[in-house]
Design an enzyme around this catalytic site. Structure first.
Site, PDB file in Angstrom:
ATOM      1  N   ASP A   1     135.396  26.808 -37.446  1.00 56.20           N
ATOM      2  CA  ASP A   1     134.440  26.045 -36.634  1.00 56.20           C
ATOM      3  C   ASP A   1     133.397  25.470 -37.578  1.00 56.20           C
ATOM      4  OD1 ASP A   1     133.051  25.013 -34.391  1.00 56.20           O
ATOM      5  OD2 ASP A   1     131.761  26.772 -34.321  1.00 56.20           O
ATOM      6  N   SER A   2     132.596  24.567 -37.052  1.00 56.15           N
ATOM      7  CA  SER A   2     131.510  24.012 -37.855  1.00 56.15           C
ATOM      8  C   SER A   2     130.450  25.050 -38.175  1.00 56.15           C
ATOM      9  CB  SER A   2     130.861  22.838 -37.120  1.00 56.15           C
ATOM     10  OG  SER A   2     130.287  23.276 -35.899  1.00 56.15           O
TER      11      SER A   2
ATOM     12  N   CYS B   1     136.705  24.771 -32.361  1.00 58.72           N
ATOM     13  CA  CYS B   1     135.634  23.779 -32.285  1.00 58.72           C
ATOM     14  C   CYS B   1     136.139  22.616 -31.438  1.00 58.72           C
ATOM     15  CB  CYS B   1     135.277  23.301 -33.696  1.00 58.72           C
ATOM     16  SG  CYS B   1     134.155  21.883 -33.760  1.00 58.72           S
TER      17      CYS B   1
ATOM     18  N   GLU C   1     122.653  27.741 -34.358  1.00 60.10           N
ATOM     19  CA  GLU C   1     122.960  27.990 -35.766  1.00 60.10           C
ATOM     20  C   GLU C   1     121.771  28.633 -36.495  1.00 60.10           C
ATOM     21  OE1 GLU C   1     125.723  27.421 -37.836  1.00 60.10           O
ATOM     22  OE2 GLU C   1     126.804  27.206 -35.949  1.00 60.10           O
TER      23      GLU C   1
ATOM     24  N   CYS D   1     131.666  22.694 -25.832  1.00 60.08           N
ATOM     25  CA  CYS D   1     131.371  23.029 -27.221  1.00 60.08           C
ATOM     26  C   CYS D   1     131.455  24.541 -27.341  1.00 60.08           C
ATOM     27  CB  CYS D   1     129.970  22.547 -27.610  1.00 60.08           C
ATOM     28  SG  CYS D   1     129.434  23.081 -29.261  1.00 60.08           S
TER      29      CYS D   1
ATOM     30  N   HIS E   1     129.966  26.518 -29.147  1.00 61.94           N
ATOM     31  CA  HIS E   1     128.663  27.171 -29.287  1.00 61.94           C
ATOM     32  C   HIS E   1     128.047  27.522 -27.914  1.00 61.94           C
ATOM     33  CE1 HIS E   1     128.795  25.541 -33.382  1.00 61.94           C
ATOM     34  NE2 HIS E   1     127.750  26.278 -33.678  1.00 61.94           N
TER      35      HIS E   1
END
Length: 262
Positions: A11-12, A74, A152, A182, A184
């Site tokens: 994932d990012s 992601c 993050e 998403c 996240h």
């Protein structure tokens, strides 16, 4: 590559850990390698070419680690790059995309909210998937600008004001399902539930991704047949302390965490 090989996820940043948790819950005996490309997060604000480049780099790193399957944990990377990954690498890929279909099938008001990144909402895959239902369903699409950055940075508690602004048009439009587009965003569900009416259903893709991963492993003869003691490895290329704290806060206990350039 055999059943003893690890499952790879990338994932990012930290968002894909919401997918990892569901995968680990379903397949606790499988070894996993999680790649957090924190240095380049968030992907949602990058160009398609950049997203493809990052996804290729992450894939090749996980292949060098011997992964038997790769979960693109992601939404933005899936919707922009998974087709190219599947065309160029001889390893099964599992993608994650907004759960538009289940939301459309469940909706009684025929109005669906979608909270996602700019990169996901503008992708060909998202547009083609949502277009299948636009004749009978209205979509309220909102870009969750700033949410990924706060997650993050370990500042989840500071997302409430942004979420109230983003969810307001959905509530006003009388949506009865909100799709989290998403990986996240599932970490924000407790805050989202404080804001929306109780009858609105929140949909994320974590459980479905875990089940699909198991299915593909079985189909390819790669599912671990016998339980064994496994270790789960987590790599970041930016902030080792933040990743370690995030894992601890989310009760991920069986792990080895490393900083490594990739």
């Amino acid at each position: 590559m055999n059943s003893q090989s690890p499952i790879g996820l990338f994932d990012s940043g930290l968002g894909g850990l919401s997918i990892w948790k569901e995968l680990h819950a379903l397949l606790p005996n499988e070894q996993t390698i999680y790649l957090a490309d924190n240095k380049n997060a968030p992907y949602g604000e990058k160009s398609k070419d950049e997203i493809i480049s990052f996804s290729i780099k992450n894939t090749e790193y996980l292949i060098t680690k011997g992964c038997k399957i790769i979960v693109v944990a992601c939404n933005t990377a899936t919707t922009n790059a998974i087709k190219i990954l599947r065309e160029n690498y001889d390893v099964p890929f599992i993608g994650i995309e907004p759960a538009i279909k289940p939301a459309a099938l469940q909706s009684k008001t025929h109005k669906i909210g979608v909270l996602a990144t700019k990169g996901t909402l503008s992708s060909e895959l998202f547009i083609s998937t949502s277009n299948q239902f636009r004749d009978s369903k209205d979509f309220v699409e909102v870009v969750g600008t700033g949410l990924v950055q706060l997650i993050e940075e370990g500042r989840i508690n500071e997302t409430e004001e942004l979420l109230r602004n983003y969810l307001a048009p959905m509530i006003k439009a009388d949506v009865d399902n909100i799709v989290l587009g998403c990986s996240h965003y599932p970490f924000l569900i407790p805050i989202i539930k404080k804001i929306i009416p109780e009858h609105i259903n929140i949909i994320d893709s974590g459980i479905a991704v875990a089940k699909q991963t198991k299915n593909i492993l079985e189909q390819n003869g790669l599912l671990l047949a016998q339980p064994k003691i496994t270790e789960n490895y987590f790599y970041t290329n930016a902030n080792l302390l933040l990743l370690t704290q995030f894992l601890t806060q989310n009760e991920v206990k069986t792990n080895k965490v490393f900083f490594e350039e990739f």
